[in-house]
Design an enzyme around this catalytic site. Structure first.
Site, mmCIF file in Angstrom:
data_model
loop_
_atom_site.group_PDB
_atom_site.id
_atom_site.type_symbol
_atom_site.label_atom_id
_atom_site.label_comp_id
_atom_site.label_asym_id
_atom_site.label_seq_id
_atom_site.Cartn_x
_atom_site.Cartn_y
_atom_site.Cartn_z
ATOM 1 C CG ASP A 37 -2.046 0.677 1.041
ATOM 2 O OD1 ASP A 37 -3.417 0.314 1.047
ATOM 3 O OD2 ASP A 37 -2.188 1.825 0.924
ATOM 4 C CE1 TYR A 143 -14.077 3.625 -7.476
ATOM 5 C CE2 TYR A 143 -16.485 3.690 -7.393
ATOM 6 C CZ TYR A 143 -15.157 3.017 -7.247
ATOM 7 O OH TYR A 143 -15.224 1.895 -6.458
HETATM 8 P P1 NAD Z 1 -10.149 2.074 0.253
HETATM 9 O O1 NAD Z 1 -10.011 3.666 -0.272
HETATM 10 O O2 NAD Z 1 -10.385 2.103 1.723
HETATM 11 O O3 NAD Z 1 -8.534 1.430 0.223
HETATM 12 C C1 NAD Z 1 -7.882 1.746 -1.001
HETATM 13 C C2 NAD Z 1 -6.602 1.476 -0.950
HETATM 14 O O4 NAD Z 1 -5.497 2.081 -1.739
HETATM 15 C C3 NAD Z 1 -5.995 2.420 0.547
HETATM 16 O O5 NAD Z 1 -5.438 1.904 1.616
HETATM 17 C C4 NAD Z 1 -5.060 3.440 -0.207
HETATM 18 O O6 NAD Z 1 -3.929 3.861 0.690
HETATM 19 C C5 NAD Z 1 -4.446 2.757 -1.419
HETATM 20 N N1 NAD Z 1 -3.806 3.337 -2.643
HETATM 21 C C6 NAD Z 1 -4.385 4.556 -3.039
HETATM 22 N N2 NAD Z 1 -3.687 5.078 -3.890
HETATM 23 C C7 NAD Z 1 -2.735 4.108 -4.030
HETATM 24 C C8 NAD Z 1 -1.604 4.004 -4.830
HETATM 25 N N3 NAD Z 1 -1.305 4.947 -5.782
HETATM 26 N N4 NAD Z 1 -0.545 2.911 -4.534
HETATM 27 C C9 NAD Z 1 -0.629 2.146 -3.716
HETATM 28 N N5 NAD Z 1 -2.072 2.085 -2.945
HETATM 29 C C10 NAD Z 1 -2.668 2.979 -3.092
HETATM 30 O O7 NAD Z 1 -10.922 1.482 -0.797
HETATM 31 P P2 NAD Z 1 -11.566 0.200 -0.449
HETATM 32 O O8 NAD Z 1 -12.968 0.304 -0.346
HETATM 33 O O9 NAD Z 1 -10.942 -0.662 0.186
HETATM 34 O O10 NAD Z 1 -11.854 -0.487 -2.212
HETATM 35 C C11 NAD Z 1 -10.863 -1.427 -2.689
HETATM 36 C C12 NAD Z 1 -11.204 -1.598 -4.312
HETATM 37 O O11 NAD Z 1 -12.573 -1.930 -4.192
HETATM 38 C C13 NAD Z 1 -11.257 -0.451 -5.093
HETATM 39 O O12 NAD Z 1 -10.759 -0.749 -6.352
HETATM 40 C C14 NAD Z 1 -12.791 0.096 -4.970
HETATM 41 O O13 NAD Z 1 -13.110 0.920 -6.140
HETATM 42 C C15 NAD Z 1 -13.476 -1.282 -4.986
HETATM 43 N N6 NAD Z 1 -14.856 -0.978 -4.685
HETATM 44 C C16 NAD Z 1 -15.035 -0.891 -3.228
HETATM 45 C C17 NAD Z 1 -16.350 -0.805 -2.902
HETATM 46 C C18 NAD Z 1 -16.602 -0.192 -1.361
HETATM 47 O O14 NAD Z 1 -17.847 0.141 -0.961
HETATM 48 N N7 NAD Z 1 -15.675 -0.100 -0.507
HETATM 49 C C19 NAD Z 1 -17.268 -0.943 -3.704
HETATM 50 C C20 NAD Z 1 -17.002 -0.954 -5.004
HETATM 51 C C21 NAD Z 1 -15.879 -1.111 -5.419
#
Ligand code: NAD
Length: 315
Positions: A37, A143
């Site tokens: 991360d 997004y």
């Molecule tokens: P989140 O924002 O909680 O976590 C994303 C993580 O990615 C964070 O820990 C952040 O530090 C890391 N990150 C951001 N930029 C980065 C970079 N340049 N390099 C490395 N790490 C980086 O999001 P989440 O809810 O855990 O979502 C995870 C995935 O699931 C995403 O692709 C999101 O689009 C998808 N998703 C999530 C949901 C939801 O409800 N949480 C719904 C649909 C899809």
């Protein structure tokens, strides 16, 4: 001969990554999983952690090469609300990160990729009820635009280069182990925290805005099940619809009140209302059920019981 199953999770410190990485380590062993991360490492993880910006292609290639990685779970992204605040960065992280990982798979350096899409690929002109797998996709957030473009990239790399890429269009995810990272369904997590802390919550969406949601245990189970399915069963290479259940803030409040009768809710919609209004009310996930046997376990009541019980232990 020993078979290795080395996995790299990128974006492992987020809401989904925290739980999915732990489940992968439990399934395949702590030594098989590397969490990565851009955020600082959480302390005392039982598996290895690497600080990695997914846009640092050289370091990504290094980690994959040096650790004989076979699978990448690419979770790093800017979500819907954060993406609206920084659309350029959302495009870079969400698109370039995916391209770099797909290229690694195309070059044969990894065998399988998991990349999540979202119900944000749908838009105001998409049929709202039981939104089917194949339908109008007209996202109006940066997004959603990156997720739709990402889906097409996945399908393209699969058909053109034989890349084994798997994807789910998650609905709003709700869990108690990590806080959400800036999405439109964050209310469905915050409401439980506030119920236990203050017995009151002010919601940034209107009372009757129904959205597709999924409990984190189901999201993790769906991901593992898809990633364990034989390649021949995975017919959809853009991204599978998966449904848990649908609920509005008012309905979640009612479910909480069932267990905490003095809980109160008020409503102060902000810019996220417009995003929520463009998303489906409910999702049809027939192809996921048919192709690889998807079946959710949690409804609103089961999730509410589990959330309140586990959050109460943490307070
Ligand atoms: P989140 O924002 O909680 O976590 C994303 C993580 O990615 C964070 O820990 C952040 O530090 C890391 N990150 C951001 N930029 C980065 C970079 N340049 N390099 C490395 N790490 C980086 O999001 P989440 O809810 O855990 O979502 C995870 C995935 O699931 C995403 O692709 C999101 O689009 C998808 N998703 C999530 C949901 C939801 O409800 N949480 C719904 C649909 C899809």
């Amino acid at each position: 001969m020993t078979t290795t199953h080395n996995i790299l999770v990128i974006g492992a410190s987020g809401q989904l990554g925290t739980e999915l990485t732990a489940a992968l380590a439990e399934t395949y062993g702590n030594n098989s999983v590397i969490a990565a991360d851009v955020q600082e490492t959480p302390q005392n993880l039982p598996y290895r952690f690497e600080t990695l910006n997914v846009l640092d292609r050289e370091k990504l290639q290094q980690i994959v090469g040096q650790n004989n990685i076979q699978e990448i779970y690419l979770l790093a992204a800017l979500l819907s609300a954060r993406g609206e605040q920084n659309p350029m960065l959302a495009w870079q992280v969400n698109m370039d990160g995916l391209l770099y990982v797909l290229e690694l798979a195309k070059e044969g350096k990894i065998k399988r990729v998991f990349w999540p899409s979202s119900i944000a690929v749908f838009g105001a002109t998409t049929p709202k009820d039981q939104t089917p797998q194949e339908t109008i996709t007209s996202p109006n957030t940066m997004y959603g635009i990156t997720k739709l473009a990402g889906e097409r990239l996945c399908a393209y790399y699969a058909s053109k280069f034989g890349v084994d890429v798997c994807s789910l269009r998650y609905p709003g995810l709700v869990g108690y182990k990590a806080l959400p990272g800036g999405g439109t369904t964050d209310f469905a997590v915050e409401i439980y925290h506030k119920a236990l802390e203050d017995k009151a919550y002010t919601c940034f969406l209107q009372e009757h805005t129904r959205l597709p949601l999924m409990y984190m245990a189901d999201a993790v189970a769906a991901t593992l099940k898809l990633m364990q399915a034989p390649a021949g069963q995975i017919r959809v290479r853009s991204s599978y619809n998966v449904a848990g259940f649908s609920a509005s803030p008012g309905e979640i409040a009612k479910a909480i009140r069932h267990q905490m009768p003095d809980f109160s809710i008020s409503y102060a919609p902000d810019f996220r209302q417009q995003i929520a209004d463009s998303w489906p009310d409910s999702i049809s996930d027939e192809p996921a059920r048919h192709d690889w046997g998807w079946q959710p376990q949690y409804d609103l009541q089961a999730m509410t019981r589990d959330m309140l019980e586990n959050l109460a232990k943490q307070k």
